[in-house]
Each structure stands twice: as structure tokens, then as C-alpha cells.
Enzyme design. Structure first.
Site, mmCIF file in Angstrom:
data_model
loop_
_atom_site.group_PDB
_atom_site.id
_atom_site.type_symbol
_atom_site.label_atom_id
_atom_site.label_comp_id
_atom_site.label_asym_id
_atom_site.label_seq_id
_atom_site.Cartn_x
_atom_site.Cartn_y
_atom_site.Cartn_z
ATOM 1 N N ASN A 8 92.175 0.805 -45.575
ATOM 2 C CA ASN A 8 93.106 0.164 -46.606
ATOM 3 C C ASN A 8 92.689 -0.035 -47.866
ATOM 4 O O ASN A 8 91.723 -0.633 -48.456
ATOM 5 C CB ASN A 8 93.296 -1.400 -46.177
ATOM 6 C CG ASN A 8 94.109 -2.248 -46.895
ATOM 7 O OD1 ASN A 8 94.841 -1.621 -47.713
ATOM 8 N ND2 ASN A 8 93.969 -3.648 -46.899
ATOM 9 N N LYS A 10 94.166 -0.474 -50.433
ATOM 10 C CA LYS A 10 94.579 -1.626 -51.542
ATOM 11 C C LYS A 10 95.169 -0.609 -52.686
ATOM 12 O O LYS A 10 95.676 0.393 -52.698
ATOM 13 C CB LYS A 10 93.762 -2.461 -51.834
ATOM 14 C CG LYS A 10 93.151 -3.287 -50.892
ATOM 15 C CD LYS A 10 92.413 -4.332 -50.769
ATOM 16 C CE LYS A 10 91.499 -4.785 -49.387
ATOM 17 N NZ LYS A 10 90.836 -5.733 -49.560
ATOM 18 N N HIS A 94 98.994 -8.702 -44.659
ATOM 19 C CA HIS A 94 97.582 -8.790 -45.169
ATOM 20 C C HIS A 94 97.362 -10.032 -45.887
ATOM 21 O O HIS A 94 98.401 -10.429 -46.706
ATOM 22 C CB HIS A 94 97.404 -7.432 -46.122
ATOM 23 C CG HIS A 94 95.890 -7.298 -46.427
ATOM 24 N ND1 HIS A 94 95.500 -8.135 -47.494
ATOM 25 C CD2 HIS A 94 94.744 -6.931 -45.742
ATOM 26 C CE1 HIS A 94 94.217 -7.717 -47.406
ATOM 27 N NE2 HIS A 94 93.763 -6.991 -46.555
ATOM 28 N N GLU A 96 96.025 -10.380 -48.689
ATOM 29 C CA GLU A 96 96.426 -10.307 -50.137
ATOM 30 C C GLU A 96 97.571 -10.652 -50.103
ATOM 31 O O GLU A 96 98.052 -11.306 -51.231
ATOM 32 C CB GLU A 96 95.903 -9.175 -50.795
ATOM 33 C CG GLU A 96 94.099 -9.405 -50.881
ATOM 34 C CD GLU A 96 93.660 -7.878 -50.672
ATOM 35 O OE1 GLU A 96 93.968 -7.013 -50.740
ATOM 36 O OE2 GLU A 96 92.376 -8.112 -50.426
ATOM 37 N N GLU A 166 91.374 -10.678 -39.745
ATOM 38 C CA GLU A 166 90.616 -10.657 -41.079
ATOM 39 C C GLU A 166 90.425 -12.152 -41.451
ATOM 40 O O GLU A 166 91.320 -12.629 -42.438
ATOM 41 C CB GLU A 166 91.441 -9.916 -41.731
ATOM 42 C CG GLU A 166 91.578 -8.454 -41.661
ATOM 43 C CD GLU A 166 91.814 -7.613 -42.805
ATOM 44 O OE1 GLU A 166 90.989 -6.559 -42.971
ATOM 45 O OE2 GLU A 166 92.858 -7.570 -43.438
ATOM 46 N N GLY A 172 86.214 -8.562 -48.722
ATOM 47 C CA GLY A 172 85.854 -8.321 -50.099
ATOM 48 C C GLY A 172 84.631 -8.984 -50.612
ATOM 49 O O GLY A 172 84.365 -8.920 -51.886
ATOM 50 N N SER A 212 84.596 -6.904 -45.118
ATOM 51 C CA SER A 212 83.266 -6.645 -45.251
ATOM 52 C C SER A 212 82.638 -5.823 -44.278
ATOM 53 O O SER A 212 81.255 -5.710 -43.873
ATOM 54 C CB SER A 212 82.257 -7.655 -45.531
ATOM 55 O OG SER A 212 82.812 -8.384 -47.007
HETATM 56 P P1 PGA Z 1 86.968 -5.385 -47.164
HETATM 57 O O1 PGA Z 1 88.598 -5.515 -47.111
HETATM 58 O O2 PGA Z 1 86.236 -4.221 -46.343
HETATM 59 O O3 PGA Z 1 86.853 -4.677 -48.730
HETATM 60 O O4 PGA Z 1 86.203 -6.663 -47.019
HETATM 61 C C1 PGA Z 1 89.220 -5.535 -45.880
HETATM 62 C C2 PGA Z 1 90.594 -5.791 -45.926
HETATM 63 O O5 PGA Z 1 91.150 -6.459 -46.884
HETATM 64 O O6 PGA Z 1 91.566 -5.243 -44.998
#
Ligand code: PGA
Length: 255
Positions: A8, A10, A94, A96, A166, A172, A212
């Protein structure tokens, strides 16, 4: 159960950067056997990814879509447009989008239905915030999000789903969930699907862990009974390290 590992990206990478990444990672594809690998670049790089991935085993996904087929919806992208760009999978709901753009459970549900109707494979994201976890509300939140996302589906439509667990506090932050936390959420989701849609849907469900994930910790997640892959943000942006991550996941399930 075949692993499914998705990048992903983003809001990262131009079309040219995407093509370079896709060419580089395709060279390692012989090491990805038994894993569904997919790259989810921004909309503006989908066509260039599709071109660079032609003939490769690596599949293409998008990060969002709208539920209507066409019309006056400025800034939105339909399922048909994604398919036209070579897309097979689409990330929906997601965290976000839920937390920064205010996307609601019902909207995720409408997107899931539109994706399935168009034969796109949705990757449905669910997960609790840190505060919700502290308050002991993790399962209540998962149940609410799943209820909204899967509203109105029948058992056939719910067979073969991909759900990404998630936890918002792990995305992140460098602070991944523990294997115990991931398994407890994962088995809750399996149980939910079993109760709502029956054993076939539960047996064909693939749950990704996300938050992460990196090459060093992916093995501990894919080894869990309920987890069959990962949704990877930060650690998917470099072809060499994303390739290493896929290979450690493979090793963890093959040994
Ligand atoms: P990350 O993001 O691996 O940077 O923690 C995962 C995601 O948002 O799908």
C-alpha cells in the site's frame, strides 16, 4: 491457504518511479511462488504499473474507489475505470480514509458491493484506535466495521473475501501489534464470518495483518493460524526490501 501480501503505497511515487519499482521487483518473482503479491500505487501510476508488470505474476491493486459507475462525482474513480487500468484488487476502508477523510462504515459497504459486482477483489480494512483498545472496545469496533462493510452480502459474495486487520495505533508507528493481539483479532474476524456467512466463507477467508510490518517481523504474523498475509505501507516502498519481506514470509510458512 495462499499468502497474500500487498504493497500500500499511499500517496507516494510518480508514474516513472512506479515503473522502475515494478521492473526491479519483477526480477525476483521466481522467489514469490505460493504468494499472491500485489502493488497498490496511486491512481495516477496505475497504467504505468500495469504496463511494467505485464507478463509478471505480480498483480495490481488500487487504494480506493467510488461506488457509482459514472456521473457527476468530481474527483472520484469508478470500478470500471480501475479495471480499465489493469486493476484486480482494491483496498477499501483503510484507516486513513476512515479517520482523515471521514469515510463511514456504510460508505465502505457500498464500495465493497460495487467492487464485487464489477469482479474487483476488495481488501476490506478494519481496526481499532489506541483509545478503543484501551477501553476494551476492540471487538465492538471490529464488529461494527465488519457489519457496515459486509451489509447486504450473501454467502456466495462473502466467500473468498480478503480482510486486513490493521490496528490504527500500529500503522506507520514502528509499533506493530503483538502476535497474540493479531491472532485474537484475526480469530474474532474468522468467527464473525463463520456466524454470518457459514463455514465455506470462513474457510476461504484470507486475513492480512497490517501495521508496521517489515521483513524482520512478518514471519511471526503469517505463522499465526488466522493470518494469511500482510498489508504493508512503509516497508513496501523499496523494491529490494519489499522483496526481502515477501521472501521471509514464504520461509516462515514453508519450513
Ligand atoms: P505501515 O502501513 O506498514 O507503514 O504501518 C500499513 C498500512 O497503512 O496499510
Amino acid at each position: 491457504m495462499k499468502l497474500i501480501i500487498a504493497a500500500n503505497w499511499k500517496m507516494n511515487k510518480t508514474a516513472a518511479e512506479t515503473a522502475a519499482f515494478c521492473r526491479e521487483i519483477s526480477r525476483d518473482q521466481k522467489h514469490f511462488e505460493g504468494v499472491d503479491v500485489l502493488i497498490c500505487p496511486p491512481f495516477t501510476a496505475l497504467s504505468s504499473a500495469a504496463e511494467a508488470l505485464a507478463g509478471s505474476v505480480i498483480k495490481l491493486g488500487a487504494q480506493n474507489m467510488y461506488w457509482e459507475a459514472e456521473g457527476a462525482f468530481t474527483g472520484e474513480i469508478s470500478a470500471g475505470m480501475l479495471i480499465d487500468s489493469g486493476v484486480e484488487y482494491v483496498i477499501l476502508g483503510h484507516s486513513e480514509r476512515r479517520h482523515l477523510m471521514g469515510e463511514k462504515d456504510e460508505e465502505v459497504g457500498m464500495k465493497v458491493k460495487a467492487a464485487l459486482k464489477n469482479k474487483l477483489k476488495p481488501i476490506i480494512c478494519v481496526g481499532e484506535t489506541e483509545e478503543e483498545r484501551k477501553n476494551g472496545a476492540t471487538e465492538v469496533i471490529l464488529e461494527r466495521q465488519l457489519g457496515g462493510a459486509l451489509e447486504g452480502l450473501d454467502s456466495d459474495q462473502a466467500t473468498g473475501l480478503i480482510i486486513a486487520y490493521e490496528p490504527v495505533w500500529a500503522i506507520g508507528t514502528g509499533k506493530a501489534a503483538t502476535a497474540d493481539d493479531a491472532e485474537s483479532a484475526g480469530s474474532f474476524i474468522v468467527q464473525y464470518i463463520r456466524e454470518k456467512f457459514g463455514p465455506d466463507a470462513a474457510d476461504h477467508l484470507r486475513i492480512q495483518y497490517g501495521g508496521s510490518v517489515k521483513a524482520e517481523n512478518i514471519g511471526s504474523f503469517v505463522a499465526l493460524p488466522s493470518i494469511a498475509g500482510a498489508l504493508v505501507g512503509g516497508a513496501s516502498l523499496e523494491a529490494a526490501s519489499f522483496s526481502a519481506l515477501i521472501q521471509s514470509a514464504r520461509k516462515a510458512v514453508l519450513h
